[in-house]
Design an enzyme around this catalytic site. Sequence first.
Site, short mmCIF file in Angstrom:
data_model
loop_
_atom_site.label_atom_id
_atom_site.label_comp_id
_atom_site.label_asym_id
_atom_site.label_seq_id
_atom_site.Cartn_x
_atom_site.Cartn_y
_atom_site.Cartn_z
N GLU A 6 39.00 34.94 48.39
CA GLU A 6 37.91 33.96 48.31
C GLU A 6 36.59 34.66 48.01
O GLU A 6 35.78 34.18 47.22
CB GLU A 6 37.78 33.18 49.62
CG GLU A 6 38.91 32.22 49.90
CD GLU A 6 40.07 32.84 50.68
OE1 GLU A 6 40.28 34.08 50.62
OE2 GLU A 6 40.78 32.07 51.36
N LYS A 16 47.52 36.02 44.26
CA LYS A 16 48.14 37.25 44.75
C LYS A 16 49.64 37.07 44.56
O LYS A 16 50.27 36.20 45.18
CB LYS A 16 47.80 37.48 46.21
CG LYS A 16 48.32 38.79 46.76
CD LYS A 16 48.00 38.96 48.25
CE LYS A 16 46.54 39.23 48.45
NZ LYS A 16 46.22 39.63 49.84
N TYR A 61 33.58 35.79 25.75
CA TYR A 61 34.64 35.94 26.77
C TYR A 61 34.92 37.40 27.06
O TYR A 61 35.41 37.73 28.13
CB TYR A 61 35.90 35.16 26.42
CG TYR A 61 36.50 35.42 25.06
CD1 TYR A 61 37.30 36.53 24.84
CD2 TYR A 61 36.30 34.53 24.02
CE1 TYR A 61 37.87 36.76 23.60
CE2 TYR A 61 36.86 34.76 22.76
CZ TYR A 61 37.64 35.88 22.57
OH TYR A 61 38.20 36.12 21.35
N GLU A 74 48.11 46.54 52.12
CA GLU A 74 47.51 45.91 50.93
C GLU A 74 46.37 46.77 50.38
O GLU A 74 46.20 46.87 49.16
CB GLU A 74 46.96 44.54 51.28
CG GLU A 74 48.01 43.51 51.61
CD GLU A 74 47.39 42.18 51.94
OE1 GLU A 74 47.48 41.27 51.08
OE2 GLU A 74 46.80 42.04 53.02
#
Length: 118
Positions: free
Chosen positions: A74, A100, A55, A23
């Site tokens: 997280e 993910k 934004y 990963e």
Amino acid sequence: MKEFEIKLSDLRFHACHGVMPQETKVGNEFIVNLAIRIPYSEVILEDNLDDTISYADVYEIIKTEMGNTKKLIETVAAKIAERICSRWPQILSGHITICKSTPPIPTVNGSAEVTLFF
């Protein structure tokens, strides 16, 4: 009480967040959705960007943090929320979801995601 909700949806990033060695080398596609609530004020009728939250500026924070490799999504969500709330203290609440697209879990054909409410 009136409030505005500002949303950024389906933001896609290629990033290397994860615990597994592959990963962090190959990376994965991540999808980010964010919503923040701010108080309504009559001053918004003056049509001035300085009276709200851009934004585009929020997107830049998300983009930067998505580029800072972490083991846990997280942690990425917490960093994004922390930076956004620090920059704009008028934020009443919000939430961010990081997905993910293809987690490295054998036989899983779906996605993995985390949502942080702040």
